[in-house]
Design a protein around this motif. Structure first.
Motif, short mmCIF file in Angstrom:
data_model
loop_
_atom_site.label_atom_id
_atom_site.label_comp_id
_atom_site.label_asym_id
_atom_site.label_seq_id
_atom_site.Cartn_x
_atom_site.Cartn_y
_atom_site.Cartn_z
N ARG A 519 35.65 56.81 29.06
CA ARG A 519 35.84 55.53 29.75
C ARG A 519 36.95 54.66 29.17
N TRP A 520 37.40 54.93 27.97
CA TRP A 520 38.21 53.95 27.27
C TRP A 520 39.49 53.59 28.01
N GLU A 521 40.11 54.61 28.58
CA GLU A 521 41.36 54.35 29.25
C GLU A 521 41.16 53.37 30.40
N MET A 522 40.10 53.60 31.14
CA MET A 522 39.77 52.74 32.27
C MET A 522 39.47 51.32 31.78
N LEU A 523 38.66 51.23 30.73
CA LEU A 523 38.28 49.91 30.20
C LEU A 523 39.52 49.16 29.70
N ASN A 524 40.37 49.88 28.99
CA ASN A 524 41.60 49.27 28.50
C ASN A 524 42.45 48.73 29.63
N ARG A 525 42.54 49.54 30.68
CA ARG A 525 43.38 49.14 31.79
C ARG A 525 42.83 47.87 32.44
N SER A 526 41.53 47.85 32.65
CA SER A 526 40.97 46.68 33.32
C SER A 526 41.12 45.46 32.42
N GLU A 527 41.05 45.68 31.13
CA GLU A 527 41.24 44.55 30.20
C GLU A 527 42.65 43.97 30.33
N ILE A 528 43.63 44.87 30.25
CA ILE A 528 45.01 44.38 30.29
C ILE A 528 45.34 43.76 31.63
N GLU A 529 44.81 44.36 32.70
CA GLU A 529 45.05 43.78 34.03
C GLU A 529 44.43 42.40 34.15
N THR A 530 43.20 42.28 33.66
CA THR A 530 42.53 40.98 33.76
C THR A 530 43.30 39.92 32.99
N TYR A 531 43.67 40.25 31.78
CA TYR A 531 44.42 39.29 30.97
C TYR A 531 45.69 38.86 31.70
N THR A 532 46.43 39.87 32.18
CA THR A 532 47.71 39.58 32.83
C THR A 532 47.50 38.72 34.07
N ASP A 533 46.51 39.10 34.89
CA ASP A 533 46.28 38.34 36.12
C ASP A 533 45.92 36.89 35.82
N ILE A 534 45.15 36.68 34.77
CA ILE A 534 44.77 35.31 34.43
C ILE A 534 45.99 34.53 33.92
N ILE A 535 46.74 35.15 33.02
CA ILE A 535 47.89 34.44 32.44
C ILE A 535 48.92 34.10 33.52
N TYR A 536 49.08 35.02 34.47
CA TYR A 536 50.08 34.78 35.51
C TYR A 536 49.49 34.00 36.68
N GLY A 537 48.26 33.54 36.54
CA GLY A 537 47.67 32.68 37.57
C GLY A 537 47.27 33.39 38.84
N LYS A 538 47.17 34.72 38.78
CA LYS A 538 46.79 35.44 40.00
C LYS A 538 45.29 35.41 40.20
N LYS A 539 44.57 35.22 39.10
CA LYS A 539 43.11 35.16 39.19
C LYS A 539 42.63 33.94 38.43
#
Lengths: 571, 291
Positions: A519-539
């Motif tokens: 699962r780690w790859e998937m978890l890592n990806r969702s983590e980085i996506e979430t962080y990025t989306d929040i920082i860039y104001g998409k979420k």
């Protein structure tokens, strides 16, 4: 009739082919056994005859050599024949035979080693590996020896004391309660980050260096709004942070973990929580505030394109003269800042302590405490084992030596030039520590750090301090303090060790757990996506809570359990 | 020869633009590397260099040649190309000749079997570990043969040559046989001279392959005995960012040096291409073309 004839020929060829193949494999079997038998016929002495530090008669150890990139040589020298190997041969009576050499950086070393292990080829007597995956593979292969007993028996007191300072360095080489490699320590305490600020920009604006997050924002505001590089464009980066490949990237500039650490958590690493159990930094509630702040800063233009920034891109930005502040270890002044100075000699970066946060719990990532470890063939003879420890013990003996220059046989003319009984720095030093048979010089962190700080402060150095510096060939650094960059670097070392921020290593150094593998790859990806989306104001920021919940339910919880099981098994 | 005069149509203009565009895509990266190799290190690092050198200097070349390994590797590559291409072409042409005879009275027994055998080898191979074991157990480790022998021939090339040979008129060979020639003489004196285009084309393929292939060198050779391609590969590989060794990271500085190395390594192939390129159109016949 004709068909039959052809068919017969076909069968005949097949039989012939099989015959040839059979003959080949038989021949192979005999040739590959030859060296084995001659090896075992050697008589086994239990104690070595050591005269004046030299083993008599000389003993031969086999190894394989990984070439560290940027290793320099004198003419006619190579990884397997240089001042250090000659010293090992002449002074210690150990002949080193390298079965093969390969480059570490492009992966050919691990490629070759994997092939050798998969092909069940005879491993050399000892060798060092600096690759997590390879270490795990070696331990699982059953071809390497457990080192507990040998280390207890043969390591010198200094060697033991140096390793006793970092018990966690062993963790990654442990399985079933046994240790399978001796870790190479790395000196990392002096590598803690400081905040590098464009002093010329500060001076131009009449500002003071920020000491806390509020002041940091004021400085960033000024750096963002004033056109400090004077090109008429609003393209300066007040603060460089990196989110590629992960947020909270440590050690390498731009160090980003400190920013999250101001809020009390560091993404991507495991460290003990309040109850002493390991927790995963990325899912701690403190991250939420950090992400909100980052979103705010991104919108105001205080930081760079964080999601796309890595060391590489920041090096470019720094060299173009766009970056106002970045965190990094003391050597950041040499690189990449040194590159900027070549094109813009007026640019001036100065080191400052990292600004403090509001929680009073300021942390950052501490780099790896090991540079791989030394493995031994499980069939290594007692004699050869002793010879190896004789080598390591001799290297470590410099820490208790009255003569700091006992290694000048292989350091003189490489790391420094020895003149009138004193070392002087040389133009392009060749780092002889890259010739070491274990891939790294003897490291005794506390002694090394003491000496480094004393040197940085310009205090009188005793022989013990000089010996510590000489062990890692830090003596090549301009001791007389004439080199301005070196002065700034020294200042950074002092600041780094005196600031209040606490360095936390990644406590999880074991092989990936079962859940991680899946699962780690998937978890890592969702983590980085979430962080990025929040920082860039998409979420909205609530996306973080959702991510944490998901993280735990889709494997994070199991992974945490497994990581803690591993931690309990090694600590 | 008649030249047909006609005005350019819209299609032609479109074609010219498209071809120029495609050509540019191919040439620009090369120009970029050449420009990098002649630029100063800070200029390279701050991304100022595009297609023209900034702060022209040949320092990168001097630094590149300071490393004796560059010329040593160059020599290994030369040996590899000479041995690999000469022996390889010979073996490939012989195989093509025999297979072009087909089955039947004049051909070889089990023709179909061999075709299938080769096609099978075209599709499947033993895999990395068995191949590695084979090479090392045969005692080829760190010998030039370890990188020459495994890639000596390629079934695809055999098929190319076989198809070319089978388009040659049968009567030529028959008259030679009548005059008392044997197979080898026919092969050597009739087939080869008539097949210069395909042999040259396949030869060029082989030269390019032997020159550029780096993996075998990485696995089977010791570090001081690697061919140029392997040397360059490790020179241009970026360091691992997780290390905190500034010296290691400084390797990023060396982009101008590795560009110089790349340019140096590309030169022989660039020089060879225009010479052999004219054979290309006539040389490649995969099948289906009759006299």
């Amino acid at each position: 009739m004709k068909m039959k004839g052809k068919f017969l020929i076909l069968i005949f060829t097949l039989v012939l082919l099989i015959g040839i193949l059979g003959a080949c494999s038989k021949k192979d079997a005999t040739t590959s056994e030859d060296p084995g038998t001659s090896d075992s016929s050697e008589d086994k002495g239990v104690t070595l005859n050591i005269v004046d530090g030299k083993i008599e008669p000389a003993i031969t150890l086999t190894t394989i050599s990984a070439e560290i990139s940027g290793t320099g040589y004198r003419e006619g020298e190579s990884l397997t024949n240089n001042a250090h190997t000659r010293w090992v041969e002449e002074k210690l009576g150990i002949n080193i035979e390298s079965q093969w050499q390969a480059s570490l950086a492009d992966g050919s070393f691990s490629e070759k080693l994997k092939l050798a292990v998969a092909g069940k080829q005879e491993l050399p007597d000892f060798f060092w590996v600096n690759d997590h995956q390879l270490s795990t593979m070696l331990i699982e292969s059953g071809l390497v020896m457990s080192v507990d007993e040998a280390f207890d028996k043969y390591a010198s007191d200094t060697y033991k004391a140096a390793l006793a300072e970092s018990p966690e360095a062993w963790y990654q080489f442990m399985a079933d309660g046994k240790k399978f490699a001796i870790p190479n320590l790395s000196e990392n305490k002096g590598g803690q980050p400081v905040l590098w600020i464009r002093q010329d920009w500060l001076d131009k604006l009449g500002l003071q260096a920020p000491t806390n997050m509020k002041e940091l924002e004021i400085v960033m505001e000024a750096f963002a709004s004033q056109d400090l590089d004077g090109n008429g464009k609003k393209d300066t980066t007040p603060l460089a942070l990196a989110g590629d490949p992960w947020y909270g990237m440590g050690q390498v500039p731009p160090e980003t973990s400190w920013f999250f650490g101001r809020f009390g958590a560091i993404p991507q690493i495991w460290y003990p929580g309040e109850d002493g159990k390991l927790v995963y930094g990325s899912v701690q509630p403190e991250i939420k505030d950090a992400l909100v702040t980052l979103r705010d800063w991104k919108a105001k233009g205080y930081i760079n394109e964080i999601a796309l920034s890595n060391f590489n891109t920041v090096v470019k930005e720094v060299t173009t003269g766009n970056v106002g502040m970045l965190a990094g270890p003391q050597w950041t002044i040499k690189y990449p800042i040194g590159m900027l100075l070549q094109t813009n000699p007026d640019a001036r970066y100065m080191p400052y302590p990292l600004p403090t946060g509001e929680t009073g719990n300021d942390i950052h990532v501490l780099g790896k405490d090991t540079l791989g470890g030394v493995f031994f063939n499980k069939d290594i003879s007692e004699e050869k084992l002793q010879a190896f420890f004789h080598y390591q013990n001799t290297l470590y003996s410099i820490y208790e030596s009255e003569d700091p220059y006992m290694f000048k046989d292989f350091q003189d003319g490489y790391d420094y030039a020895f003149k009138d009984g004193k070392p002087t720095s040389i133009e392009n030093p060749i780092q002889s520590q890259k010739y070491m048979l274990t891939g790294s010089p003897p490291v005794y962190n506390s002694k090394l750090l003491d000496a480094m700080i004393k040197a940085a402060k310009g205090e009188e150095l005793s022989n013990v301090d000089l010996a510590a510096l000489a062990s890692n060939a830090f003596i090549n650094v301009d001791l007389d303090g004439k080199n301005p960059l070196k002065m700034i670097e020294n200042q950074a070392t002092i600041i780094a060790t005196e600031q209040d921020s606490v360095g936390i290593p990644n406590y999880f150094t074991g092989p990936p757990t079962k859940t991680m593998e899946r699962r780690w790859e998937m978890l890592n990806r969702s983590e980085i996506e979430t962080y990025t989306d929040i920082i860039y104001g998409k979420k909205p920021i609530e996306a973080f809570d959702e991510f944490v919940e998901n993280w735990y339910s889709s494997g994070g919880e199991d992974a945490t359990k497994e990581v803690n099981e591993w931690y309990d098994s090694v600590k | 020869m008649k030249t047909k005069l006609r005005s350019y149509g819209l299609f032609d203009y479109f074609n010219i633009v498209l071809m120029l565009f495609l050509g540019a895509i191919c040439v620009l990266p090369l120009l970029h590397v050449v420009a990098l190799s002649f630029s100063s290190s800070p200029a390279v690092l701050s991304n100022q260099v595009y297609f023209w050198p900034v702060e022209f200097t040949t320092a990168a070349y001097q630094r590149a040649f300071e490393d004796p390994q560059l010329l040593k590797s160059f020599w290994v590559s030369i040996k590899r190309v000479c041995l690999g291409v000469s022996i390889g072409l010979f073996v490939t042409c012989m195989a093509g000749y025999v297979l072009s005879k087909g089955g039947g009275r004049d051909g070889i027994a089990g023709h179909k079997f061999f075709i299938i055998f080769f096609i099978f080898a075209l599709l499947f191979n033993g895999g990395l570990i068995p191949t590695y074991l084979l090479i090392t157990n045969m005692g080829l480790y760190n010998s030039i043969w370890a990188i020459v022998l495994p890639g000596l021939t390629n079934v695809f090339y055999i098929i190319l040559i076989m198809n070319f040979f089978s388009t040659l008129p049968k009567s030529l060979e028959e008259s030679a046989f009548l005059d008392g020639a044997n197979h080898f003489q026919v092969f050597y004196k009739i087939y080869l001279p008539l097949s210069v285009p395909v042999v040259a084309t396949v030869g060029l393929f082989m030269v390019v392959f032997e020159w550029n292939e780096f993996f075998a060198g990485q696995i089977y050779m010791k570090a001081d005995n690697v061919p140029l391609s392997t040397f360059i590969k490790s020179a241009i590989t970026l360091p691992d960012f997780s290390t905190s060794d500034p010296e290691e990271l400084q390797k990023l500085n060396f982009r101008s040096i590795s560009s110089a190395q790349v340019v140096f390594a590309a030169l022989p192939i660039l020089a060879l291409f225009p010479v052999l390129q004219k054979f290309f159109t006539r040389g490649i016949v995969i099948g289906g073309v009759k006299e």
